[in-house]
Design an enzyme around this catalytic site. Structure first.
Site, PDB file in Angstrom:
ATOM      1  N   LEU A 243       0.994 -53.006  15.023  1.00 19.98           N
ATOM      2  CA  LEU A 243       1.658 -51.959  15.799  1.00 19.98           C
ATOM      3  C   LEU A 243       1.309 -52.227  17.253  1.00 19.98           C
ATOM      4  CD1 LEU A 243       0.879 -48.719  13.709  1.00 19.98           C
ATOM      5  CD2 LEU A 243       3.018 -50.015  13.813  1.00 19.98           C
ATOM      6  N   ASP A 244       2.247 -51.922  18.156  1.00 20.82           N
ATOM      7  CA  ASP A 244       1.962 -52.103  19.577  1.00 20.82           C
ATOM      8  C   ASP A 244       0.799 -51.207  19.998  1.00 20.82           C
ATOM      9  OD1 ASP A 244       4.144 -53.787  19.677  1.00 20.82           O
ATOM     10  OD2 ASP A 244       5.512 -52.198  20.307  1.00 20.82           O
ATOM     11  N   GLU A 245       0.215 -51.553  21.125  1.00 25.01           N
ATOM     12  CA  GLU A 245      -0.932 -50.782  21.649  1.00 25.01           C
ATOM     13  C   GLU A 245      -0.583 -49.302  21.792  1.00 25.01           C
ATOM     14  OE1 GLU A 245      -2.268 -48.510  24.752  1.00 25.01           O
ATOM     15  OE2 GLU A 245      -0.709 -49.943  25.348  1.00 25.01           O
TER      16      GLU A 245
END
Ligand code: URA
Length: 235
Positions: free
Chosen positions: A102-104
């Site tokens: 998952l993106d930051e």
């Protein structure tokens, strides 16, 4: 299995450190201190505590983390702490890794495992387990955008269109989007392809398994009977 071997297999340190924990009377089974590293226990359903912290035996670990924003899924994070820092040392020692990324700034449902075969299976493009995203958008969403996301949009790295398995507006600027693949920044790029922009992204479920009441930053074991909900064989 010998108690020292159990501790070692569960990530409590080197063999020597695990024996040391037992000799130091820091390990309890069913509320009783066991100070013999050779004490033998069946591992099926086994639980114990180390320094008063309860722990369960799992041959392979599969855990669910509610990822907060501000954490990277990389094992070598560049700008933010790694999601690994949210897990207790034994899970890190035994080498659990995020199942996909998952993106930051994305929050929500993230599985981690030390089971290489399971990691491979769950991240394989052939394993079409649906992932559900709650998407907050910059611009109002209309029916035409929903229909285009369902019909398929072309992203910049591949001429083959990617489509949402399900998509519905949940508010003026929000969508629930279900994807069965996991391309890089897929939700953000799909939103951009219909001239919108993701402002916040939360993954709420994978297959039939949801975050439930798991609080941001917290983790829990995935139970054997929950594997079916992830499209995996049980038993
Ligand atoms: N799609 C994205 O764009 N980002 C994520 O973190 C997950 C899916």
């Amino acid at each position: 299995m010998r108690l020292a071997q159990i501790l070692f297999s569960q990530g409590f340190g080197t063999r020597r450190e695990c024996a040391g924990l037992i000799y130091s009377a820091l390990v309890e089974v069913e509320g009783r201190v066991i100070d013999d590293p050779d004490a033998d226990f069946p591992t099926e359903g086994f639980s114990f505590s180390v320094r008063g912290e309860p722990w369960r035996y799992f041959d392979k670990a599969l855990v669910l983390l509610h990822k907060p924003a501000g954490y990277e899924c990389s094992m070598k994070p560049k700008h933010h702490p790694s999601v690994m820092s949210l897990l207790p040392p034994p899970l890190r020692t035994r080498g659990v890794q995020p199942v996909g990324r998952l993106d930051e700034d994305t929050t929500g449902f993230l599985l981690l495992t030390d089971d290489g075969a399971l990691l491979h299976k769950l991240t394989s493009p052939k394993h079409h387990v649906p992932k559900v995203y709650e998407v907050t958008l910059k611009h109002p969403v209309d029916e035409a955008q929903v229909q285009r996301l369902l019909a398929g949009v072309v992203l910049d790295d591949d001429p083959a269109p990617v489509r949402a398995a399900a998509c519905e507006a949940t508010g003026e600027r929000s969508l629930r989007l279900t994807l069965t693949e996991g391309k890089y920044h897929q939700v953000k790029r799909m939103a951009a392809a219909v001239s919108n922009r993701v402002e916040a992204l939360h993954r709420s479920a994978m297959g039939g398994l949801t975050l439930g009441g798991l609080a941001p930053g917290k983790w829990r074991w995935v139970e054997a009977q929950e594997r079916e909900a992830l499209g995996l064989k049980v038993g």
